[in-house]
Design a protein around this motif. Structure first.
Motif, PDB file in Angstrom:
ATOM      1  N   SER A 192       8.929   2.525   8.398  1.00  0.00           N
ATOM      2  CA  SER A 192       8.870   1.859  10.240  1.00  0.00           C
ATOM      3  C   SER A 192       8.532   0.903   9.363  1.00  0.00           C
ATOM      4  CB  SER A 192       7.830   2.568  10.349  1.00  0.00           C
ATOM      5  OG  SER A 192       6.917   2.552   9.634  1.00  0.00           O
ATOM      6  N   THR A 193       7.527   0.351   7.595  1.00  0.00           N
ATOM      7  CA  THR A 193       7.961  -1.461   7.191  1.00  0.00           C
ATOM      8  C   THR A 193       8.404  -1.497   6.678  1.00  0.00           C
ATOM      9  OG1 THR A 193       4.899  -0.357   6.869  1.00  0.00           O
ATOM     10  CG2 THR A 193       5.533  -2.178   6.171  1.00  0.00           C
ATOM     11  N   GLU A 194       9.290  -0.654   5.852  1.00  0.00           N
ATOM     12  CA  GLU A 194      10.622  -1.562   5.616  1.00  0.00           C
ATOM     13  C   GLU A 194      11.023  -2.318   7.127  1.00  0.00           C
ATOM     14  OE1 GLU A 194      12.629   1.348   3.406  1.00  0.00           O
ATOM     15  OE2 GLU A 194      11.726   0.530   2.136  1.00  0.00           O
ATOM     16  N   ARG A 195      11.721  -1.317   8.165  1.00  0.00           N
ATOM     17  CA  ARG A 195      12.348  -1.824   9.646  1.00  0.00           C
ATOM     18  C   ARG A 195      11.675  -3.085   9.119  1.00  0.00           C
ATOM     19  NH1 ARG A 195      12.517   3.377  10.499  1.00  0.00           N
ATOM     20  NH2 ARG A 195      10.628   3.537  12.342  1.00  0.00           N
ATOM     21  N   ILE A 196      10.562  -3.334   9.510  1.00  0.00           N
ATOM     22  CA  ILE A 196      10.202  -4.790  11.176  1.00  0.00           C
ATOM     23  C   ILE A 196       9.962  -5.494   9.996  1.00  0.00           C
ATOM     24  CG2 ILE A 196       7.543  -5.300  10.918  1.00  0.00           C
ATOM     25  CD1 ILE A 196       6.564  -2.883  12.236  1.00  0.00           C
ATOM     26  N   LEU A 197       9.753  -5.053   8.447  1.00  0.00           N
ATOM     27  CA  LEU A 197      10.308  -6.562   7.698  1.00  0.00           C
ATOM     28  C   LEU A 197      11.262  -7.030   7.521  1.00  0.00           C
ATOM     29  CD1 LEU A 197       7.894  -5.495   4.393  1.00  0.00           C
ATOM     30  CD2 LEU A 197       7.702  -7.317   5.553  1.00  0.00           C
ATOM     31  N   ARG A 198      12.897  -6.415   7.211  1.00  0.00           N
ATOM     32  CA  ARG A 198      13.884  -6.381   7.592  1.00  0.00           C
ATOM     33  C   ARG A 198      14.109  -7.504   9.167  1.00  0.00           C
ATOM     34  NH1 ARG A 198      15.143  -0.731   6.971  1.00  0.00           N
ATOM     35  NH2 ARG A 198      15.373  -0.685   4.751  1.00  0.00           N
ATOM     36  N   LYS A 232       1.060  -1.163  -0.058  1.00  0.00           N
ATOM     37  CA  LYS A 232      -0.413   0.153   0.683  1.00  0.00           C
ATOM     38  C   LYS A 232       0.980   1.253   0.146  1.00  0.00           C
ATOM     39  CE  LYS A 232      -3.559   3.318   0.382  1.00  0.00           C
ATOM     40  NZ  LYS A 232      -4.276   3.196   0.048  1.00  0.00           N
ATOM     41  N   CYS A 233       1.855   1.243   0.565  1.00  0.00           N
ATOM     42  CA  CYS A 233       2.466   2.398   0.860  1.00  0.00           C
ATOM     43  C   CYS A 233       3.347   1.982  -0.563  1.00  0.00           C
ATOM     44  CB  CYS A 233       3.559   1.809   2.094  1.00  0.00           C
ATOM     45  SG  CYS A 233       3.016   2.561   3.519  1.00  0.00           S
ATOM     46  N   LEU A 234       3.817   1.880  -1.297  1.00  0.00           N
ATOM     47  CA  LEU A 234       4.399   1.631  -2.571  1.00  0.00           C
ATOM     48  C   LEU A 234       3.803   2.107  -3.524  1.00  0.00           C
ATOM     49  CD1 LEU A 234       6.557  -1.816  -2.755  1.00  0.00           C
ATOM     50  CD2 LEU A 234       7.328   0.793  -2.426  1.00  0.00           C
ATOM     51  N   SER A 235       2.147   1.831  -2.925  1.00  0.00           N
ATOM     52  CA  SER A 235       1.549   2.159  -4.137  1.00  0.00           C
ATOM     53  C   SER A 235       1.173   3.865  -4.093  1.00  0.00           C
ATOM     54  CB  SER A 235       0.309   1.719  -4.112  1.00  0.00           C
ATOM     55  OG  SER A 235      -1.469   1.840  -4.985  1.00  0.00           O
ATOM     56  N   GLU A 236       1.153   4.453  -2.568  1.00  0.00           N
ATOM     57  CA  GLU A 236       0.923   5.838  -2.748  1.00  0.00           C
ATOM     58  C   GLU A 236       2.119   6.244  -3.038  1.00  0.00           C
ATOM     59  OE1 GLU A 236      -1.866   7.422  -1.089  1.00  0.00           O
ATOM     60  OE2 GLU A 236      -2.678   5.741  -1.668  1.00  0.00           O
ATOM     61  N   GLU A 237       2.965   5.957  -3.001  1.00  0.00           N
ATOM     62  CA  GLU A 237       4.112   6.224  -3.244  1.00  0.00           C
ATOM     63  C   GLU A 237       4.117   6.672  -4.847  1.00  0.00           C
ATOM     64  OE1 GLU A 237       8.963   6.143  -1.062  1.00  0.00           O
ATOM     65  OE2 GLU A 237       8.366   5.017  -3.095  1.00  0.00           O
ATOM     66  N   GLN A 238       4.591   6.069  -5.125  1.00  0.00           N
ATOM     67  CA  GLN A 238       4.165   5.961  -6.649  1.00  0.00           C
ATOM     68  C   GLN A 238       2.949   6.345  -7.613  1.00  0.00           C
ATOM     69  OE1 GLN A 238       3.739   1.753  -7.184  1.00  0.00           O
ATOM     70  NE2 GLN A 238       5.955   0.931  -6.734  1.00  0.00           N
ATOM     71  N   ALA A 239       2.089   6.635  -6.269  1.00  0.00           N
ATOM     72  CA  ALA A 239       1.011   7.867  -6.769  1.00  0.00           C
ATOM     73  C   ALA A 239       1.296   9.139  -7.000  1.00  0.00           C
ATOM     74  CB  ALA A 239      -0.641   7.450  -6.744  1.00  0.00           C
ATOM     75  N   GLY A 240       2.655   9.584  -5.577  1.00  0.00           N
ATOM     76  CA  GLY A 240       3.272  10.882  -6.165  1.00  0.00           C
ATOM     77  C   GLY A 240       1.935  10.726  -4.504  1.00  0.00           C
ATOM     78  N   GLU A 299       2.424  11.270   1.616  1.00  0.00           N
ATOM     79  CA  GLU A 299       2.377  10.684   3.669  1.00  0.00           C
ATOM     80  C   GLU A 299       2.426   9.830   3.361  1.00  0.00           C
ATOM     81  OE1 GLU A 299      -1.177  12.052   5.905  1.00  0.00           O
ATOM     82  OE2 GLU A 299      -0.346  13.481   4.184  1.00  0.00           O
ATOM     83  N   PHE A 300       3.068   8.460   2.988  1.00  0.00           N
ATOM     84  CA  PHE A 300       2.847   7.380   3.025  1.00  0.00           C
ATOM     85  C   PHE A 300       4.428   7.421   3.486  1.00  0.00           C
ATOM     86  CE2 PHE A 300      -1.157   6.818   1.682  1.00  0.00           C
ATOM     87  CZ  PHE A 300      -1.571   6.129   2.869  1.00  0.00           C
ATOM     88  N   ARG A 301       5.532   8.124   3.009  1.00  0.00           N
ATOM     89  CA  ARG A 301       6.999   7.977   3.344  1.00  0.00           C
ATOM     90  C   ARG A 301       7.169   7.741   4.808  1.00  0.00           C
ATOM     91  NH1 ARG A 301       9.637  13.848   2.646  1.00  0.00           N
ATOM     92  NH2 ARG A 301       7.669  13.937   3.213  1.00  0.00           N
ATOM     93  N   SER A 302       6.612   7.865   5.627  1.00  0.00           N
ATOM     94  CA  SER A 302       7.351   7.528   7.231  1.00  0.00           C
ATOM     95  C   SER A 302       6.714   6.115   7.251  1.00  0.00           C
ATOM     96  CB  SER A 302       6.525   8.169   8.515  1.00  0.00           C
ATOM     97  OG  SER A 302       7.000   9.510   8.315  1.00  0.00           O
TER      98      SER A 302
END
Length: 208
Positions: free
Chosen positions: A160-166, A142-150, A153-156
């Motif tokens: 944080s989700t990246e850190r959890i996934l790592r 979802k964060c990727l989708s929002e980022e790719q739409a410009g 708002e979802f940067r943070s």
């Protein structure tokens, strides 16, 4: 006998996720649960085929479909609020438990034990760990989708989700495999998705 359980569950479509955040494309609870279920099933298949496990992908998919059902009653509480402190987390867990029990009470008595297993699964099971990983993957997508739409708002949330996934991928090889094999395709156009594979590597901002 009128049992309101499934009529109530049908209202998952009205529960909007990512409260308090501006969304380019709103996401409801039904959409998130379906995506989480498909990913959880795949994680189990990866585990069985590549790592010699004996996991039930069908069971994982079911757990994923029901994992956020209490939010029909509680709503989707914003993450900064939900995890703002130990007392808040404890209070929310109690609220969630009460909501789950209220929903279970809408079932015929003979069916309740079977659904209790979905609402209250073994918290230490490997299967549930994969379901929770699938939940985080859905959030990351979802964060990727929002980022790719410009939408910035979802940067943070993305970071944080990246850190959890790592952290999770260090102990869940199925998760690492999914991210390597499937994440690169998110954000591509339909023509790119259904066309010939070009062997293009994952963009830098997708590597986590």
């Amino acid at each position: 006998m009128n049992c309101h359980f499934f009529a109530t569950l049908s209202r998952m479509r009205y529960i909007e996720r990512w409260a308090l955040m501006r969304n380019s494309c709103p996401e409801n609870l039904s959409e998130h649960s379906l995506e989480t279920a498909m990913i959880a099933h795949c994680l189990c298949e990866i585990g069985n085929l590549r790592y010699g496990r004996s996991l039930s992908g069908e069971r994982a998919a079911l757990l994923a479909l029901y994992h956020d059902v209490p939010e029909i009653i509680t709503g989707d509480m914003p993450t900064p609020v939900k995890y703002s402190g130990e007392e808040m987390q404890k209070a929310y867990r109690e609220l969630e438990k009460g909501a789950a029990e209220r929903l279970l009470s809408l079932l015929p008595e003979d069916l309740r034990p079977r659904y209790e297993e979905l609402f209250f699964p073994d918290p230490k099971s490997y299967l549930l760990r994969l379901v929770k990983a699938a939940d985080k993957l859905s959030a990351y997508i979802k964060c990727l989708s929002e980022e790719q739409a410009g939408n910035r708002e979802f940067r943070s949330a993305k970071k944080s989700t990246e850190r959890i996934l790592r952290s999770l991928s260090a102990e869940l090889p199925e998760l690492s495999d999914f991210m390597r094999d499937f994440l690169p395709s998110y954000g591509r156009t339909l023509d790119e998705l259904i066309g010939e594979e070009d062997g293009e590597e994952m963009p830098a901002d997708h590597k986590i």
